[in-house]
Design a protein around this motif. Structure first.
Motif, PDB file in Angstrom:
ATOM      1  N   MET A 193      14.695 -11.336  -6.301  1.00 13.52           N
ATOM      2  CA  MET A 193      14.139 -11.159  -4.966  1.00 13.52           C
ATOM      3  C   MET A 193      13.277 -12.362  -4.606  1.00 13.52           C
ATOM      4  N   PRO A 194      13.520 -13.002  -3.460  1.00 15.37           N
ATOM      5  CA  PRO A 194      12.674 -14.134  -3.046  1.00 15.37           C
ATOM      6  C   PRO A 194      11.215 -13.695  -2.903  1.00 15.37           C
ATOM      7  N   PRO A 195      10.266 -14.556  -3.222  1.00 15.98           N
ATOM      8  CA  PRO A 195       8.850 -14.188  -3.112  1.00 15.98           C
ATOM      9  C   PRO A 195       8.452 -13.856  -1.687  1.00 15.98           C
ATOM     10  N   ARG A 196       7.632 -12.834  -1.551  1.00 20.29           N
ATOM     11  CA  ARG A 196       7.057 -12.396  -0.271  1.00 20.29           C
ATOM     12  C   ARG A 196       8.121 -11.974   0.752  1.00 20.29           C
ATOM     13  N   ILE A 197       9.309 -11.598   0.295  1.00 23.27           N
ATOM     14  CA  ILE A 197      10.362 -11.204   1.228  1.00 23.27           C
ATOM     15  C   ILE A 197      10.199  -9.741   1.649  1.00 23.27           C
ATOM     16  N   ILE A 198       9.516  -8.938   0.802  1.00 20.46           N
ATOM     17  CA  ILE A 198       9.271  -7.527   1.124  1.00 20.46           C
ATOM     18  C   ILE A 198       7.778  -7.254   1.028  1.00 20.46           C
ATOM     19  N   GLU A 199       7.243  -6.608   2.060  1.00 14.79           N
ATOM     20  CA  GLU A 199       5.816  -6.271   2.109  1.00 14.79           C
ATOM     21  C   GLU A 199       5.658  -4.787   2.382  1.00 14.79           C
ATOM     22  N   SER A 200       4.752  -4.147   1.654  1.00 13.58           N
ATOM     23  CA  SER A 200       4.479  -2.723   1.870  1.00 13.58           C
ATOM     24  C   SER A 200       3.132  -2.545   2.557  1.00 13.58           C
ATOM     25  N   LYS A 201       3.054  -1.582   3.493  1.00 15.98           N
ATOM     26  CA  LYS A 201       1.822  -1.335   4.245  1.00 15.98           C
ATOM     27  C   LYS A 201       1.641   0.155   4.504  1.00 15.98           C
ATOM     28  N   TRP A 202       0.422   0.641   4.286  1.00 17.60           N
ATOM     29  CA  TRP A 202       0.054   1.963   4.783  1.00 17.60           C
ATOM     30  C   TRP A 202      -0.426   1.792   6.223  1.00 17.60           C
ATOM     31  N   GLU A 203       0.169   2.531   7.159  1.00 16.40           N
ATOM     32  CA  GLU A 203      -0.138   2.349   8.568  1.00 16.40           C
ATOM     33  C   GLU A 203      -0.344   3.685   9.265  1.00 16.40           C
ATOM     34  N   GLN A 204      -1.171   3.659  10.313  1.00 13.16           N
ATOM     35  CA  GLN A 204      -1.427   4.844  11.116  1.00 13.16           C
ATOM     36  C   GLN A 204      -0.297   5.062  12.119  1.00 13.16           C
ATOM     37  N   THR A 205       0.081   6.332  12.300  1.00  8.92           N
ATOM     38  CA  THR A 205       1.103   6.665  13.294  1.00  8.92           C
ATOM     39  C   THR A 205       0.420   6.998  14.623  1.00  8.92           C
ATOM     40  N   SER A 206       1.178   7.050  15.691  1.00  8.91           N
ATOM     41  CA  SER A 206       0.615   7.322  17.017  1.00  8.91           C
ATOM     42  C   SER A 206       0.003   8.713  17.125  1.00  8.91           C
ATOM     43  N   ASP A 207       0.449   9.651  16.282  1.00 10.10           N
ATOM     44  CA  ASP A 207      -0.096  11.021  16.343  1.00 10.10           C
ATOM     45  C   ASP A 207      -1.183  11.267  15.301  1.00 10.10           C
ATOM     46  N   GLY A 208      -1.713  10.196  14.699  1.00 10.79           N
ATOM     47  CA  GLY A 208      -2.842  10.335  13.772  1.00 10.79           C
ATOM     48  C   GLY A 208      -2.451  10.509  12.323  1.00 10.79           C
ATOM     49  N   GLY A 209      -1.168  10.469  12.024  1.00 15.51           N
ATOM     50  CA  GLY A 209      -0.725  10.572  10.640  1.00 15.51           C
ATOM     51  C   GLY A 209      -0.754   9.215   9.942  1.00 15.51           C
ATOM     52  N   THR A 210      -0.249   9.189   8.737  1.00 12.36           N
ATOM     53  CA  THR A 210      -0.189   7.963   7.938  1.00 12.36           C
ATOM     54  C   THR A 210       1.204   7.828   7.349  1.00 12.36           C
ATOM     55  N   GLU A 211       1.697   6.608   7.290  1.00 12.33           N
ATOM     56  CA  GLU A 211       3.015   6.398   6.694  1.00 12.33           C
ATOM     57  C   GLU A 211       3.028   5.113   5.870  1.00 12.33           C
ATOM     58  N   LEU A 212       3.882   5.131   4.858  1.00 11.08           N
ATOM     59  CA  LEU A 212       4.070   3.958   4.016  1.00 11.08           C
ATOM     60  C   LEU A 212       5.346   3.258   4.463  1.00 11.08           C
ATOM     61  N   ASN A 213       5.190   2.005   4.902  1.00  9.58           N
ATOM     62  CA  ASN A 213       6.326   1.234   5.394  1.00  9.58           C
ATOM     63  C   ASN A 213       6.571   0.012   4.519  1.00  9.58           C
ATOM     64  N   TYR A 214       7.845  -0.245   4.290  1.00  3.34           N
ATOM     65  CA  TYR A 214       8.257  -1.472   3.610  1.00  3.34           C
ATOM     66  C   TYR A 214       8.971  -2.346   4.638  1.00  3.34           C
ATOM     67  N   TYR A 215       8.529  -3.592   4.754  1.00  2.00           N
ATOM     68  CA  TYR A 215       9.136  -4.525   5.697  1.00  2.00           C
ATOM     69  C   TYR A 215      10.005  -5.520   4.923  1.00  2.00           C
ATOM     70  N   ASN A 216      11.293  -5.450   5.162  1.00  2.00           N
ATOM     71  CA  ASN A 216      12.261  -6.314   4.499  1.00  2.00           C
ATOM     72  C   ASN A 216      12.579  -7.488   5.427  1.00  2.00           C
ATOM     73  N   GLU A 217      12.125  -8.670   5.066  1.00  2.00           N
ATOM     74  CA  GLU A 217      12.311  -9.859   5.905  1.00  2.00           C
ATOM     75  C   GLU A 217      13.624 -10.585   5.623  1.00  2.00           C
ATOM     76  N   ASP A 218      14.415 -10.053   4.706  1.00  2.00           N
ATOM     77  CA  ASP A 218      15.742 -10.616   4.441  1.00  2.00           C
ATOM     78  C   ASP A 218      16.731  -9.949   5.382  1.00  2.00           C
ATOM     79  N   LEU A 219      17.950 -10.475   5.457  1.00  2.00           N
ATOM     80  CA  LEU A 219      18.987  -9.852   6.271  1.00  2.00           C
ATOM     81  C   LEU A 219      19.945  -9.054   5.401  1.00  2.00           C
ATOM     82  N   CYS A 220      19.651  -8.950   4.108  1.00  2.00           N
ATOM     83  CA  CYS A 220      20.412  -8.132   3.177  1.00  2.00           C
ATOM     84  C   CYS A 220      19.567  -6.930   2.764  1.00  2.00           C
ATOM     85  N   SER A 221      20.231  -5.900   2.295  1.00  2.00           N
ATOM     86  CA  SER A 221      19.517  -4.712   1.841  1.00  2.00           C
ATOM     87  C   SER A 221      18.967  -4.918   0.428  1.00  2.00           C
ATOM     88  N   TYR A 222      17.955  -4.107   0.084  1.00  2.00           N
ATOM     89  CA  TYR A 222      17.392  -4.100  -1.268  1.00  2.00           C
ATOM     90  C   TYR A 222      17.284  -2.661  -1.754  1.00  2.00           C
TER      91      TYR A 222
END
Length: 277
Positions: free
Chosen positions: A31-60
């Motif tokens: 996996m290329p360095p820094r190609i995937i980043e994980s973040k805990w983020e607030q949702t619009s309705d006050g919840g919380t979600e864990l998101n992974y951002y894949n900056e590649d154009l291939c799946s992982y």
């Protein structure tokens, strides 16, 4: 004497190039360095979600030991959500060993899917086994400086070296093109079957076909190298055949092969563009 020295030098160069090809294939799948980043983020309705951002154009594939694992498509991937006021347990609080791998497990893999030869339609080529990776890499004989053509449709993944090309196919298989002198394709670019993709190096081009294999995992992780390699069927002047080593074949890239994995809309557009020229 000089002739023998030149031959020995060429042989050593060929062996070192093949070895470099074998080594770079393994490096390519990291996996290329820094190609995937994980973040805990607030949702619009006050919840919380864990998101992974894949900056590649291939799946992982995100493997979590003794836990649920996830496919990470390009872009945002929500893998866990906690609604506002929920008392649901959070499996991500505890520590878990995890690993990332390029690709997903194929769902509709067909060994009979035809591929194009990596040369221009009507031209001849032959292949031989790469000595260092006999079951993994096909070295196609193409004159140094000649154009290399894509053997199947897909999208180009991010790679560390500009001469490397990794194509991710619709059925989650890969094609790695190595030993090229020049690569025409940029990461994220859609590549069509039969499209020019680069310039052959001194030994031609080395191509390896493989996929992330579910049978090479257990609850503790991958059982060694997690990819399985295969030799596809190629479309030639002799039909769709499994190539015999060192036999000569003529490329037969036709519209049917190019449009094989297109939608109806894409086929219509392709035909319109072709006949408007």
């Amino acid at each position: 004497m000089k002739r023998n020295l030149r031959y020995t030098a060429l042989l050593l160069f060929m062996l070192s190039t093949v070895y470099a090809s074998a080594q770079s294939l393994r490096k390519l799948m990291e996996m290329p360095p820094r190609i995937i980043e994980s973040k805990w983020e607030q949702t619009s309705d006050g919840g919380t979600e864990l998101n992974y951002y894949n900056e590649d154009l291939c799946s992982y594939y995100l493997f979590r030991e003794n836990d649920r694992s996830y496919n990470l498509n390009p872009g945002k991937n929500t893998v866990f959500r906690i609604e506002k006021g929920s008392n649901a347990s959070n499996p991500f609080i505890g520590s878990s060993r995890y690993m990332f791998f390029r690709g997903q497990f194929p769902k509709d893999f067909q060994i009979s899917t035809p591929y194009a030869l990596p040369v221009k339609a009507g031209e001849e080529t032959q292949w031989q086994i790469a000595l260092q990776e006999s079951a993994k890499t096909m070295i196609f004989r193409i004159q140094e400086g000649d154009t290399v053509y894509a053997t199947r449709r897909g999208v180009a993944c991010v790679t560390a070296l500009p001469q490397q090309l990794l194509i991710y196919h619709p059925d989650h298989t890969f094609a790695a093109y190595l030993m090229m002198h020049q690569n025409f394709i940029h990461a994220g670019e859609e590549v069509m079957t039969g499209q020019p993709i680069g310039i052959a190096g001194v030994l031609g081009v080395s191509v390896s076909y493989f996929f992330l294999d579910n049978n090479k995992f257990n609850s503790n992780g991958p059982l060694g190298y997690p990819y399985s390699h295969f030799t596809p069927v190629f479309r030639t002047d002799k039909g769709d055949v499994k190539l015999e080593e060192k036999a000569v074949y003529k490329s037969a890239i036709d519209d049917e092969l190019i449009m094989l994995e297109m939608t109806k809309r894409e086929k219509k557009k392709f035909q319109k563009q072709k006949y408007s020229k």
